[in-house]
Design an enzyme around this catalytic site. Structure first.
Site, short mmCIF file in Angstrom:
data_model
loop_
_atom_site.label_atom_id
_atom_site.label_comp_id
_atom_site.label_asym_id
_atom_site.label_seq_id
_atom_site.Cartn_x
_atom_site.Cartn_y
_atom_site.Cartn_z
N HIS A 139 49.17 41.53 57.01
CA HIS A 139 49.46 41.34 55.49
C HIS A 139 49.83 42.22 54.90
O HIS A 139 50.12 43.12 55.89
CB HIS A 139 48.08 42.34 54.17
CG HIS A 139 47.75 42.11 52.99
ND1 HIS A 139 48.96 43.46 52.33
CD2 HIS A 139 46.96 41.20 51.62
CE1 HIS A 139 48.54 43.43 51.47
NE2 HIS A 139 48.01 41.82 51.08
N ASP A 216 42.60 46.79 59.84
CA ASP A 216 42.51 46.76 57.97
C ASP A 216 41.22 46.02 57.90
O ASP A 216 41.66 44.65 58.17
CB ASP A 216 43.87 45.58 57.78
CG ASP A 216 44.06 45.09 56.61
OD1 ASP A 216 42.93 45.73 55.76
OD2 ASP A 216 45.34 44.72 55.93
N GLN A 219 39.53 42.30 53.86
CA GLN A 219 39.10 41.61 53.83
C GLN A 219 37.81 40.97 54.41
O GLN A 219 36.82 40.00 54.11
CB GLN A 219 39.82 40.33 53.66
CG GLN A 219 41.63 39.85 53.06
CD GLN A 219 40.67 39.39 51.65
OE1 GLN A 219 40.19 38.94 51.41
NE2 GLN A 219 41.70 39.61 50.74
N LYS A 242 38.05 44.89 46.57
CA LYS A 242 38.04 43.61 46.91
C LYS A 242 36.20 43.46 46.84
O LYS A 242 35.90 42.33 47.54
CB LYS A 242 38.22 43.49 48.47
CG LYS A 242 40.19 43.49 47.07
CD LYS A 242 40.67 42.92 49.09
CE LYS A 242 42.05 43.46 48.32
NZ LYS A 242 42.74 42.73 48.15
N CYS A 382 51.06 37.90 50.49
CA CYS A 382 51.83 39.14 51.33
C CYS A 382 51.80 39.05 52.81
O CYS A 382 51.70 40.28 52.56
CB CYS A 382 51.24 40.57 50.66
SG CYS A 382 50.83 40.13 48.92
#
Ligand code: PLP
Length: 425
Positions: A139, A216, A219, A242, A382
């Site tokens: 991303h 990261d 998700q 999220k 993104c």
């Protein structure tokens, strides 16, 4: 369970891992909204999740019963707010594997968490000729801060490539992680392919070369149990919004000894120890990284989101999503003209499913589905380097969460089939 002799009753043992989706749906007020006179089928969870009543109530409760600034007031409301805010920190530390509360810094989101590392650790440790290895599926939040840092410092960004099946291409990894590498920046789960990356293996390789790894987890943290100590990552970033929590709250985990050596990010109130015209000293961890009044209400309500997920059990959340993703991949493969991205094997992936239609633009897919009450995401997500690799400007993406069931997948598939008829293709 097999039937037995007539005197022994047949006992059906409910599978403890199966979520009661009907009950879960009832906890999310927005899911009873009608969209274009249709039942809302919310499949844009990778962008942001919906919020259960517990989280909405926690926000109201904060403003009704404890609104005050934290860490400074000595009155009762300030103590209530401070204790609730710090409780969320301890809870977050437990949620990602039982790290120390002072290893948790609250930010505005994954983007800010990664920028914090780039502007503090990065400014201090990256120099000319150093290399930062960034995967091609990142991303922009885990790409642009490193690109900018490299520009400022004369360092080199190296690409960890991807395969057409949506995996990281590790064939040249021994060369890509070398003595010049200072940082490996990789997502735990791709927001486009859904791929779950071998973070633990990459952490070992990075450390063997003397580099650090930033993961990261935007998700991944909402969808599976996370243990940052077991993953052996140096930095792990994710977003509350999220994972059922409010917007405006991000988390950065870093190992304590790294935080100790890193300079502060935002300078001002709250993050200091002593201030004078001759000298300024900084607060201890984690406050040194939380300058100014933080997002108190939303951090406090994030606690309710973590509790909700824990009540379900992250193993069960993961199991449910694996089942729904398997069903979605099977059913989507029935739709003529669709190309589905990412691994087909659900043991290698999570619940973000990107696809394109050979005849219909992703934006038109999204608009058509919205007429039918179905919310998906269409665009470059993104992730423009990944889109370039695919040779596409955009994809459509359906992403599932705890309140989605087979009926939601069926609604999506039926609308896609109907859409092709509508467009005459
Ligand atoms: N990383 C990944 C993989 C994401 O999917 C997202 C958001 O979509 C982000 C980072 C950025 O998160 P935020 O906008 O909450 O900072």
């Amino acid at each position: 369970m097999a039937s037995r002799a007539s005197d022994s009753p047949i006992v059906t043992v409910p599978d403890a891992r199966v979520l009661d989706v009907e009950r879960i749906k009832a906890d999310f007020p927005i899911l009873s909204e009608r969209i274009n006179d249709k039942r809302l089928v919310y499949l844009d969870n990778a962008a942001t999740s919906q919020k259960p009543r517990e989280v909405i109530n926690a926000l109201l409760e904060y403003y009704r019963k404890m609104n005050a600034n934290i860490h400074r007031g000595l009155h009762t409301l300030a103590e209530r707010a401070t204790s609730a805010y710090e409780h969320t920190r301890t809870h977050t530390a437990d949620f990602i594997g039982g790290v120390k509360p002072e290893e948790i810094v609250f930010t505005r989101g994954t983007t800010e968490s990664i920028n914090l590392v780039a502007y503090t650790w990065g400014e201090q440790n990256i120099g000319e000729d150093d290399e930062i290895l960034v995967s091609e599926m990142e991303h922009h939040a885990n790409f642009v801060p490193w690109f900018q840092l490299a520009q400022r410092k004369g360092a080199t960004i190296r690409k960890l490539p991807i395969t057409v099946c949506g995996h990281l291409d590790l064939s040249d990894i021994d060369n890509l992680i070398n003595e010049k590498t200072k940082l490996v920046a990789v997502s735990h789960m791709s927001n486009v392919f859904g791929t779950v990356n071998p973070v633990k293996d990459l952490a070992q390789r990075a450390h063997a070369a003397g580099a650090l790894i930033l993961t990261d987890g935007a998700q991944a943290a909402p969808h599976m149990p996370i243990d940052v100590t077991d993953l052996d990552v140096d930095f792990y970033a994710f977003s509350s919004h999220k994972m059922l929590g409010p917007t405006g709250v991000g988390v950065l985990y870093a190992r304590e000894e790294l935080y100790r050596d890193m300079p502060p990010f935002n300078y001002g109130g709250e993050m200091i120890s002593q201030v004078g015209f001759d000298k300024v000293t900084f607060a201890d961890l984690p406050y040194k990284f939380e300058g100014g009044t933080p997002n108190i209400a939303d951090v406090i309500a994030f606690d309710a989101a973590l509790s909700y997920l824990e009540k379900l059990g992250m193993e069960n959340v993961h199991h449910h999503e694996t089942e729904i993703t398997r069903y979605a991949l099977d059913r989507l493969s029935e739709v003529k003209g669709l190309e589905i991205q990412g691994p087909q094997d659900t043991s290698e992936r999570g619940s973000a499913v990107s696809f394109t239609d050979k005849d219909i633009h992703p934006h038109d897919i999204s608009t058509y589905l919205d007429y039918n009450g179905i919310a998906i995401r269409a665009g470059h997500h993104c992730a423009q380097p990944l889109m370039k690799f695919l040779g596409k400007v955009a994809t459509a993406r359906a992403s599932f969460y705890i309140y989605n069931d087979r009926a939601d997948v069926d609604a999506l598939v039926e609308a896609l089939i109907e859409m092709r008829r509508y467009f005459g293709v």
